[in-house]
Write a protein that holds these residues in place. Structure first.
Motif, mmCIF file in Angstrom:
data_model
loop_
_atom_site.group_PDB
_atom_site.id
_atom_site.type_symbol
_atom_site.label_atom_id
_atom_site.label_comp_id
_atom_site.label_asym_id
_atom_site.label_seq_id
_atom_site.Cartn_x
_atom_site.Cartn_y
_atom_site.Cartn_z
ATOM 1 N N LEU A 151 30.961 32.259 47.101
ATOM 2 C CA LEU A 151 30.701 33.404 46.245
ATOM 3 C C LEU A 151 29.333 33.159 45.603
ATOM 4 N N VAL A 152 28.369 33.999 45.899
ATOM 5 C CA VAL A 152 26.997 33.722 45.480
ATOM 6 C C VAL A 152 26.504 34.628 44.355
ATOM 7 N N GLU A 153 27.253 35.683 44.049
ATOM 8 C CA GLU A 153 26.793 36.603 43.008
ATOM 9 C C GLU A 153 27.970 37.447 42.530
ATOM 10 N N LYS A 154 27.989 37.746 41.247
ATOM 11 C CA LYS A 154 28.931 38.754 40.741
ATOM 12 C C LYS A 154 28.178 39.604 39.737
ATOM 13 N N TYR A 155 28.496 40.897 39.719
ATOM 14 C CA TYR A 155 27.812 41.772 38.777
ATOM 15 C C TYR A 155 28.644 43.031 38.538
ATOM 16 N N GLU A 156 28.293 43.715 37.462
ATOM 17 C CA GLU A 156 28.944 44.984 37.132
ATOM 18 C C GLU A 156 27.875 46.075 37.111
ATOM 19 N N ARG A 157 28.210 47.201 37.687
ATOM 20 C CA ARG A 157 27.267 48.325 37.723
ATOM 21 C C ARG A 157 28.051 49.621 37.603
ATOM 22 N N ARG A 158 27.658 50.445 36.679
ATOM 23 C CA ARG A 158 28.314 51.741 36.429
ATOM 24 C C ARG A 158 29.831 51.589 36.318
ATOM 25 N N PHE A 208 31.432 43.952 41.312
ATOM 26 C CA PHE A 208 31.042 43.590 42.671
ATOM 27 C C PHE A 208 30.946 42.066 42.783
ATOM 28 N N VAL A 209 31.338 41.558 43.936
ATOM 29 C CA VAL A 209 31.167 40.130 44.237
ATOM 30 C C VAL A 209 30.494 40.007 45.601
ATOM 31 N N THR A 210 29.539 39.085 45.696
ATOM 32 C CA THR A 210 28.791 38.877 46.938
ATOM 33 C C THR A 210 29.098 37.492 47.494
#
Lengths: 147, 125
Positions: free
Chosen positions: A102-109, A113-115
């Motif tokens: 798991l290389v990234e997590k973020y919140e948008r609108r 999301f998890v990458t």
């Protein structure tokens, strides 16, 4: 018990795969995708051996590398983004290895999301394909019409 | 260069064959319960159609050195007829080979884009 959002750690290992590429895997993939290209059907120049469609190994590995972790630790999800870098063809008989992270997590609108990433290599360590995918986490109130 | 379009008709059978049974890609009820409004094709299946278009255009130049990056913006469902398309946006010389970059997308039968992104690879000699 799924993790809370704060407990989802960037850098976490999410799965491993060791896979021997076989003719049967390629046959199944070609039929499912209605794909008819000579390099995947039989040895064909410039290749000495039959090779796999470039996204076949990532497709066959996604459950072990990402989806089992996702369902166990995070919850239902759908793909939001996908990227591949194809470094080298994968001949039949290749044993492929990869570790998912798991290389990234973020919140948008208001969505989470998890990458994930996984680099596939052969027994010699040769790079074959890099798979990077971002999943939209489906919360209880998710409605695709509001996406 | 302009890659030839790749057209596919999406059916529940093809979605189940690609994604297996009993999930949001092969079971209408499971997908509705998750707020998806019904079964939808798996992203990997749709990227596969874009990869097919690039493979037909670039061949070994996509298998070694190819890149693709896409975002899924609209669901694709059983009965949809999708077309992978591309338009060249750049070309440059790289170690004596011609590297080409494309804008790519997958559109449905109404001309609505469902998947958008970029792809690159080496042009045939």
């Amino acid at each position: 018990m799924p993790l809370t959002w704060d407990e989802v750690k960037v850098g976490a290992e999410t799965g491993r795969v060791d896979l021997l590429v076989t003719d049967a895997m390629i046959e199944e993939y070609l039929e499912a995708m209605e794909l008819d290209l000579r390099w995947f059907a039989a040895p064909s120049p410039p290749y000495a051996a039959r090779i796999a469609p470039p996204d076949m190994v990532p497709k066959l590995s996604m459950n072990a590398l990402f989806q089992e972790f996702l369902h166990r630790e995070i919850g239902p999800n759908i793909r939001a983004k996908q990227a591949f870098s194809f470094y080298a063809p994968i001949p039949v008989g290749t044993r492929v290895h990869a570790v998912g992270r798991l290389v990234e997590k973020y919140e948008r609108r208001g969505r989470r999301f998890v990458t994930f990433e996984a680099l596939f290599t052969d027994d010699s360590g040769k790079k074959l394909v890099l798979d990077r995918r971002t999943q939209l986490v489906l919360g209880q109130d998710f409605n695709i019409e509001k996406k | 260069m302009e890659p030839d379009p790749v057209k596919k008709t999406i059916t529940m059978g093809k979605m189940a064959r690609y994604s297996g049974a009993g999930n949001i890609h092969s079971d209408e009820e499971t997908a509705r319960e998750r707020g998806l409004g019904g079964a939808l094709a798996q992203g990997g299946q749709l990227v596969g159609y874009l990869n097919e278009m690039m493979l037909k255009a670039l061949g070994p130049g996509f298998l070694s050195g190819g890149e693709i990056s896409v975002t899924f913006i609209r669901p694709v469902r059983p009965g949809d007829e999708v077309t992978a398309r591309a338009t060249q946006k750049a070309a440059a010389s790289e170690n004596g080979r011609k590297r080409v970059e494309f804008e790519i997308w997958l559109e449905n039968q109404n001309g609505e884009k469902c998947v958008v992104g970029t792809a690159a690879g080496f042009a045939p000699p």
